[in-house]
Design a protein around this motif. Structure first.
Motif, mmCIF file in Angstrom:
data_model
loop_
_atom_site.group_PDB
_atom_site.id
_atom_site.type_symbol
_atom_site.label_atom_id
_atom_site.label_comp_id
_atom_site.label_asym_id
_atom_site.label_seq_id
_atom_site.Cartn_x
_atom_site.Cartn_y
_atom_site.Cartn_z
ATOM 1 N N GLU A 6 9.022 -20.203 -11.811
ATOM 2 C CA GLU A 6 8.345 -19.670 -12.991
ATOM 3 C C GLU A 6 9.122 -20.016 -14.262
ATOM 4 O O GLU A 6 8.542 -20.399 -15.285
ATOM 5 C CB GLU A 6 8.171 -18.151 -12.849
ATOM 6 N N HIS A 7 10.438 -19.906 -14.201
ATOM 7 C CA HIS A 7 11.297 -20.264 -15.335
ATOM 8 C C HIS A 7 11.095 -21.734 -15.717
ATOM 9 O O HIS A 7 10.923 -22.062 -16.899
ATOM 10 C CB HIS A 7 12.760 -19.988 -14.966
ATOM 11 N N ALA A 8 11.102 -22.617 -14.728
ATOM 12 C CA ALA A 8 10.921 -24.048 -14.984
ATOM 13 C C ALA A 8 9.553 -24.327 -15.597
ATOM 14 O O ALA A 8 9.432 -25.105 -16.550
ATOM 15 C CB ALA A 8 11.098 -24.845 -13.689
ATOM 16 N N ARG A 9 8.528 -23.676 -15.073
ATOM 17 C CA ARG A 9 7.165 -23.877 -15.565
ATOM 18 C C ARG A 9 7.015 -23.397 -17.016
ATOM 19 O O ARG A 9 6.406 -24.067 -17.845
ATOM 20 C CB ARG A 9 6.165 -23.157 -14.657
ATOM 21 N N LEU A 10 7.601 -22.253 -17.333
ATOM 22 C CA LEU A 10 7.421 -21.669 -18.659
ATOM 23 C C LEU A 10 8.345 -22.248 -19.727
ATOM 24 O O LEU A 10 8.000 -22.240 -20.909
ATOM 25 C CB LEU A 10 7.608 -20.150 -18.586
ATOM 26 N N THR A 11 9.519 -22.722 -19.318
ATOM 27 C CA THR A 11 10.505 -23.185 -20.305
ATOM 28 C C THR A 11 10.769 -24.681 -20.263
ATOM 29 O O THR A 11 11.436 -25.202 -21.146
ATOM 30 C CB THR A 11 11.852 -22.472 -20.115
ATOM 31 N N ASP A 12 10.289 -25.353 -19.213
ATOM 32 C CA ASP A 12 10.592 -26.768 -19.001
ATOM 33 C C ASP A 12 12.101 -27.000 -18.918
ATOM 34 O O ASP A 12 12.627 -28.002 -19.391
ATOM 35 C CB ASP A 12 9.965 -27.639 -20.096
ATOM 36 N N SER A 13 12.799 -26.072 -18.306
ATOM 37 C CA SER A 13 14.253 -26.106 -18.192
ATOM 38 C C SER A 13 14.733 -27.254 -17.309
ATOM 39 O O SER A 13 14.343 -27.371 -16.147
ATOM 40 C CB SER A 13 14.756 -24.784 -17.594
ATOM 41 N N TYR A 14 15.612 -28.067 -17.873
ATOM 42 C CA TYR A 14 16.233 -29.153 -17.121
ATOM 43 C C TYR A 14 17.089 -28.588 -15.975
ATOM 44 O O TYR A 14 17.051 -29.097 -14.859
ATOM 45 C CB TYR A 14 17.092 -30.004 -18.061
ATOM 46 N N ILE A 15 17.840 -27.541 -16.250
ATOM 47 C CA ILE A 15 18.713 -26.931 -15.231
ATOM 48 C C ILE A 15 17.877 -26.421 -14.065
ATOM 49 O O ILE A 15 18.194 -26.677 -12.902
ATOM 50 C CB ILE A 15 19.562 -25.794 -15.836
ATOM 51 N N ALA A 16 16.811 -25.706 -14.361
ATOM 52 C CA ALA A 16 15.942 -25.185 -13.301
ATOM 53 C C ALA A 16 15.336 -26.325 -12.490
ATOM 54 O O ALA A 16 15.295 -26.263 -11.254
ATOM 55 C CB ALA A 16 14.843 -24.310 -13.898
ATOM 56 N N ARG A 17 14.871 -27.370 -13.163
ATOM 57 C CA ARG A 17 14.285 -28.507 -12.442
ATOM 58 C C ARG A 17 15.304 -29.172 -11.527
ATOM 59 O O ARG A 17 14.980 -29.553 -10.405
ATOM 60 C CB ARG A 17 13.704 -29.525 -13.431
ATOM 61 N N GLU A 18 16.535 -29.329 -11.992
ATOM 62 C CA GLU A 18 17.587 -29.937 -11.165
ATOM 63 C C GLU A 18 17.872 -29.092 -9.921
ATOM 64 O O GLU A 18 18.041 -29.622 -8.826
ATOM 65 C CB GLU A 18 18.873 -30.137 -11.970
ATOM 66 N N ILE A 19 17.918 -27.785 -10.078
ATOM 67 C CA ILE A 19 18.130 -26.893 -8.927
ATOM 68 C C ILE A 19 16.952 -27.000 -7.964
ATOM 69 O O ILE A 19 17.135 -27.129 -6.751
ATOM 70 C CB ILE A 19 18.352 -25.436 -9.390
ATOM 71 N N LEU A 20 15.732 -26.965 -8.493
ATOM 72 C CA LEU A 20 14.539 -27.026 -7.644
ATOM 73 C C LEU A 20 14.407 -28.375 -6.935
ATOM 74 O O LEU A 20 13.963 -28.423 -5.780
ATOM 75 C CB LEU A 20 13.289 -26.750 -8.471
ATOM 76 N N ASN A 21 14.806 -29.465 -7.590
ATOM 77 C CA ASN A 21 14.724 -30.788 -6.971
ATOM 78 C C ASN A 21 15.626 -30.940 -5.755
ATOM 79 O O ASN A 21 15.403 -31.807 -4.919
ATOM 80 C CB ASN A 21 15.044 -31.886 -7.997
ATOM 81 N N ASP A 22 16.650 -30.103 -5.659
ATOM 82 C CA ASP A 22 17.581 -30.146 -4.534
ATOM 83 C C ASP A 22 17.716 -28.742 -3.934
ATOM 84 O O ASP A 22 18.808 -28.298 -3.583
ATOM 85 C CB ASP A 22 18.943 -30.680 -5.007
ATOM 86 N N TRP A 23 16.600 -28.022 -3.836
ATOM 87 C CA TRP A 23 16.614 -26.610 -3.448
ATOM 88 C C TRP A 23 17.317 -26.361 -2.120
ATOM 89 O O TRP A 23 18.078 -25.412 -1.986
ATOM 90 C CB TRP A 23 15.203 -26.032 -3.421
#
Length: 181
Positions: free
Chosen positions: A113-130
């Motif tokens: 939800e954080h990545a979707r709402l903020t377009d956070s690079y950090i969140a995307r990096e974590i999710l890409n290697d969950w």
């Protein structure tokens, strides 16, 4: 990103709602939080001080004295370098523990939800290697929350689990400050 985007004492006494910050919070974030949910990318000193409820997920660095007086709610801290124990206030009635499946699911949903709402690079990096990054989270649990489904099955947990896979038979005792078998 090391920008402090939300000032000191944000979420002080919050009774509900959700907050997603693409950046860091100042000092004393979520003090006396009683029911708000937040995802932030770091914070200053005294994070979650006297927190009584809600959820806080931190996917960046934190200052010292984390969780002093925390009596309720749950917090999850992304700790890829294992340095969080030095910032955790172990004098209160709370513990650090490995994330349960329920907690893992809760973190995943909040970071998505954080990545979707903020377009956070950090969140995307974590999710890409969950599958690998999820092991880097530690859960902060006040004893009052030990019956919470996100904390089970370790209801009688008295000690902090060591995150090193090779040392899963050891735990960290907050009273003595050392690892025991």
């Amino acid at each position: 990103d090391s920008n402090v985007l939300i000032g000191n004492t944000a979420l002080y006494g919050a009774t509900g709602g959700k907050l997603f910050v693409q950046g860091q919070a100042g000092e004393r974030f979520a003090v006396r939080n009683s029911n708000a949910i937040a995802v932030i990318e770091g914070a200053g000193d005294h994070l979650c001080e006297y927190m009584t409820g809600g959820r806080v997920v931190v996917i960046g660095p934190v200052g010292r004295n984390f969780g002093a007086g925390m009596t309720g709610g749950l917090a999850y801290v992304y700790d890829p370098f294992g340095s969080f124990r030095d910032r955790f206030n172990s004098e209160s009635d709370k513990i650090l523990k490995e994330i349960t499946e329920e907690g893992d699911f809760e973190i995943l949903e909040l970071i998505e939800e954080h990545a979707r709402l903020t377009d956070s690079y950090i969140a995307r990096e974590i999710l890409n290697d969950w599958e690998n990054q999820r092991r880097c989270f530690v859960q902060i649990v006040p004893r009052s929350e030990l019956d919470n489904p996100a904390v089970l099955p370790n209801r009688d947990c008295e000690l902090i689990l060591n995150k090193e896979e090779s040392d899963l038979d050891q735990v960290y005792d907050t009273k003595t400050g050392g690892f025991v078998s």
